[in-house]
Write a protein that holds these residues in place. Structure first.
Motif, PDB file in Angstrom:
ATOM      1  N   HIS A   6      24.960  35.671 -95.781  1.00 46.48           N
ATOM      2  CA  HIS A   6      26.088  36.536 -96.141  1.00 46.48           C
ATOM      3  C   HIS A   6      27.277  35.600 -96.371  1.00 46.48           C
ATOM      4  O   HIS A   6      27.950  35.214 -95.421  1.00 46.48           O
ATOM      5  CB  HIS A   6      26.397  37.540 -95.034  1.00 46.48           C
ATOM      6  CG  HIS A   6      25.254  38.445 -94.685  1.00 46.48           C
ATOM      7  ND1 HIS A   6      24.743  39.360 -95.572  1.00 46.48           N
ATOM      8  CD2 HIS A   6      24.520  38.563 -93.540  1.00 46.48           C
ATOM      9  CE1 HIS A   6      23.749  40.018 -95.003  1.00 46.48           C
ATOM     10  NE2 HIS A   6      23.592  39.548 -93.775  1.00 46.48           N
ATOM     11  N   PRO A   7      27.541  35.206 -97.606  1.00 46.54           N
ATOM     12  CA  PRO A   7      28.578  34.200 -97.882  1.00 46.54           C
ATOM     13  C   PRO A   7      29.976  34.678 -97.509  1.00 46.54           C
ATOM     14  O   PRO A   7      30.265  35.885 -97.456  1.00 46.54           O
ATOM     15  CB  PRO A   7      28.467  33.988 -99.407  1.00 46.54           C
ATOM     16  CG  PRO A   7      27.134  34.534 -99.784  1.00 46.54           C
ATOM     17  CD  PRO A   7      26.849  35.643 -98.827  1.00 46.54           C
TER      18      PRO A   7
ATOM     19  N   LEU B 254      22.845  38.978 -86.758  1.00 50.98           N
ATOM     20  CA  LEU B 254      23.883  38.986 -87.784  1.00 50.98           C
ATOM     21  C   LEU B 254      24.657  37.667 -87.797  1.00 50.98           C
ATOM     22  O   LEU B 254      24.984  37.132 -88.864  1.00 50.98           O
ATOM     23  CB  LEU B 254      24.839  40.157 -87.553  1.00 50.98           C
ATOM     24  CG  LEU B 254      24.299  41.546 -87.897  1.00 50.98           C
ATOM     25  CD1 LEU B 254      25.234  42.619 -87.339  1.00 50.98           C
ATOM     26  CD2 LEU B 254      24.141  41.712 -89.397  1.00 50.98           C
ATOM     27  N   ARG B 255      24.963  37.143 -86.602  1.00 50.46           N
ATOM     28  CA  ARG B 255      25.686  35.876 -86.516  1.00 50.46           C
ATOM     29  C   ARG B 255      24.899  34.755 -87.180  1.00 50.46           C
ATOM     30  O   ARG B 255      25.453  33.952 -87.948  1.00 50.46           O
ATOM     31  CB  ARG B 255      25.956  35.530 -85.052  1.00 50.46           C
ATOM     32  CG  ARG B 255      26.772  34.252 -84.886  1.00 50.46           C
ATOM     33  CD  ARG B 255      27.093  33.982 -83.439  1.00 50.46           C
ATOM     34  NE  ARG B 255      25.905  33.674 -82.668  1.00 50.46           N
ATOM     35  CZ  ARG B 255      25.449  34.372 -81.647  1.00 50.46           C
ATOM     36  NH1 ARG B 255      26.099  35.456 -81.252  1.00 50.46           N
ATOM     37  NH2 ARG B 255      24.356  34.018 -81.010  1.00 50.46           N
ATOM     38  N   GLU B 256      23.598  34.699 -86.920  1.00 49.20           N
ATOM     39  CA  GLU B 256      22.767  33.656 -87.523  1.00 49.20           C
ATOM     40  C   GLU B 256      22.732  33.807 -89.039  1.00 49.20           C
ATOM     41  O   GLU B 256      22.789  32.810 -89.775  1.00 49.20           O
ATOM     42  CB  GLU B 256      21.346  33.723 -86.957  1.00 49.20           C
ATOM     43  CG  GLU B 256      21.244  33.389 -85.478  1.00 49.20           C
ATOM     44  CD  GLU B 256      21.692  31.966 -85.170  1.00 49.20           C
ATOM     45  OE1 GLU B 256      21.230  31.047 -85.846  1.00 49.20           O
ATOM     46  OE2 GLU B 256      22.512  31.791 -84.249  1.00 49.20           O
ATOM     47  N   GLU B 257      22.641  35.024 -89.526  1.00 54.42           N
ATOM     48  CA  GLU B 257      22.608  35.250 -90.968  1.00 54.42           C
ATOM     49  C   GLU B 257      23.916  34.815 -91.623  1.00 54.42           C
ATOM     50  O   GLU B 257      23.927  34.248 -92.718  1.00 54.42           O
ATOM     51  CB  GLU B 257      22.316  36.720 -91.269  1.00 54.42           C
ATOM     52  CG  GLU B 257      20.890  37.138 -90.927  1.00 54.42           C
ATOM     53  CD  GLU B 257      20.589  38.572 -91.333  1.00 54.42           C
ATOM     54  OE1 GLU B 257      21.521  39.265 -91.825  1.00 54.42           O
ATOM     55  OE2 GLU B 257      19.434  39.001 -91.166  1.00 54.42           O
TER      56      GLU B 257
ATOM     57  N   VAL C 149      28.458  25.087 -82.336  1.00 57.06           N
ATOM     58  CA  VAL C 149      27.577  24.081 -81.735  1.00 57.06           C
ATOM     59  C   VAL C 149      26.271  24.714 -81.276  1.00 57.06           C
ATOM     60  O   VAL C 149      25.187  24.139 -81.459  1.00 57.06           O
ATOM     61  CB  VAL C 149      28.282  23.374 -80.558  1.00 57.06           C
ATOM     62  CG1 VAL C 149      27.294  22.535 -79.762  1.00 57.06           C
ATOM     63  CG2 VAL C 149      29.407  22.500 -81.083  1.00 57.06           C
ATOM     64  N   ARG C 150      26.361  25.912 -80.681  1.00 54.31           N
ATOM     65  CA  ARG C 150      25.133  26.586 -80.260  1.00 54.31           C
ATOM     66  C   ARG C 150      24.269  26.954 -81.455  1.00 54.31           C
ATOM     67  O   ARG C 150      23.041  26.965 -81.362  1.00 54.31           O
ATOM     68  CB  ARG C 150      25.476  27.833 -79.435  1.00 54.31           C
ATOM     69  CG  ARG C 150      25.924  27.509 -78.007  1.00 54.31           C
ATOM     70  CD  ARG C 150      25.979  28.752 -77.152  1.00 54.31           C
ATOM     71  NE  ARG C 150      27.037  29.656 -77.573  1.00 54.31           N
ATOM     72  CZ  ARG C 150      28.263  29.641 -77.086  1.00 54.31           C
ATOM     73  NH1 ARG C 150      28.587  28.755 -76.152  1.00 54.31           N
ATOM     74  NH2 ARG C 150      29.174  30.480 -77.501  1.00 54.31           N
ATOM     75  N   HIS C 151      24.907  27.237 -82.581  1.00 55.65           N
ATOM     76  CA  HIS C 151      24.152  27.582 -83.780  1.00 55.65           C
ATOM     77  C   HIS C 151      23.482  26.365 -84.377  1.00 55.65           C
ATOM     78  O   HIS C 151      22.318  26.424 -84.789  1.00 55.65           O
ATOM     79  CB  HIS C 151      25.085  28.211 -84.826  1.00 55.65           C
ATOM     80  CG  HIS C 151      24.430  28.381 -86.166  1.00 55.65           C
ATOM     81  ND1 HIS C 151      23.459  29.322 -86.403  1.00 55.65           N
ATOM     82  CD2 HIS C 151      24.604  27.702 -87.343  1.00 55.65           C
ATOM     83  CE1 HIS C 151      23.060  29.238 -87.662  1.00 55.65           C
ATOM     84  NE2 HIS C 151      23.734  28.264 -88.246  1.00 55.65           N
ATOM     85  N   SER C 152      24.195  25.250 -84.447  1.00 54.28           N
ATOM     86  CA  SER C 152      23.652  24.054 -85.077  1.00 54.28           C
ATOM     87  C   SER C 152      24.177  22.798 -84.387  1.00 54.28           C
ATOM     88  O   SER C 152      25.380  22.543 -84.398  1.00 54.28           O
ATOM     89  CB  SER C 152      24.032  24.007 -86.565  1.00 54.28           C
ATOM     90  OG  SER C 152      23.654  22.768 -87.141  1.00 54.28           O
ATOM     91  N   PRO C 153      23.274  21.982 -83.819  1.00 55.51           N
ATOM     92  CA  PRO C 153      23.697  20.728 -83.183  1.00 55.51           C
ATOM     93  C   PRO C 153      24.345  19.753 -84.163  1.00 55.51           C
ATOM     94  O   PRO C 153      24.937  18.763 -83.737  1.00 55.51           O
ATOM     95  CB  PRO C 153      22.381  20.160 -82.632  1.00 55.51           C
ATOM     96  CG  PRO C 153      21.462  21.323 -82.519  1.00 55.51           C
ATOM     97  CD  PRO C 153      21.840  22.230 -83.654  1.00 55.51           C
TER      98      PRO C 153
END
Length: 238
Positions: A26-27, A17-20, A88-92
């Protein structure tokens, strides 16, 4: 030997869910589908879904209203710096923006430390700097280096600078293994940081700001060079 994963169903669902949400599927401001529909779609119980929701509410990504539903929170408008480690963990890609703030705040902190550092604080800075050179290399040097910057923030006499410094370290220390380049050689790491400490020790504000700017730019460049191969590996995997 790699440790075994101990993820639970709630862990996996929360991550999904966090990644989505962070990927924009999910805007911000939108409501998630009804709980029963989501639970059936993921093949989990509503209790499991509620546990995952609770974590994401605590993380600042969701908000729930009884009888209304669960809405995606506009974290860029309403969130705080406590979200940075997760982002940061989601996207460098967030690292570059963190480093920009690191440069400007770090230079200012060094300047303010030069103006206000006491004799005991200067002694502490020199002790911590020596510890950088004495560390075993890599991760221990990186952590020793971080303690010098925390001490610089304390030397400003402004507790907000201390909290800002903690926030920046909390943001990227969880991924520090990819940013260890400047800290592989303990002596080089110490020598790179020494001009900052010495400028603060002599009370030269302009020199402290310049030295901090040089240090932060140099270490940032090395860190980003180290990240480049990792980006390439991820792109190739896609």
């Amino acid at each position: 030997m790699e440790p075994l994963s101990r993820e639970t169903i709630v862990d996996v669902l929360e991550k999904r869910l966090r990644e989505e949400i962070l990927d924009g599927r999910h805007p911000a401001g939108s409501y998630l589908p009804p709980e029963r529909e989501l639970a059936d779609g993921f093949g989990v119980t509503r209790t499991t879904l509620k546990h995952a929701f609770g974590r994401l509410v605590h993380a600042g990504l969701l908000e729930t209203r009884h009888g209304v539903g669960t809405r995606v929170r506009d974290f860029l408008r309403l969130g705080g710096a406590d979200l940075l480690p997760m982002l940061v963990r989601h996207s460098p890609d967030w690292i570059g923006e963190i480093f920009e703030v690191r440069r400007s705040i770090g230079a200012l902190i060094a300047e303010r430390a030069a103006a206000g550092a006491t004799a005991p604080q200067i002694a502490e800075l020199r002790t911590l700097l020596a510890a950088v050179g004495d560390a075993a290399g890599g991760d221990p040097v990186q952590l020793a280096d971080a303690e010098v910057h925390r001490a610089l923030a304390r030397a400003t006499g402004n507790r907000v600078y201390v909290l800002l410094t903690n926030t920046l370290f909390n943001a990227y220390l969880p991924v520090r293994a990819a940013l260890v380049g400047p800290f592989q050689d303990p002596r080089a790491a110490r020598d790179r940081l020494a001009p900052v400490v010495e400028a603060v020790a002599t009370g030269d504000q302009a020199a402290a700001r310049t030295a901090a700017g040089d240090y932060l730019s140099a270490t940032e460049r090395i860190m980003l060079e180290g990240l480049a191969p990792a980006h390439g590996r991820r792109d190739d995997a896609r």
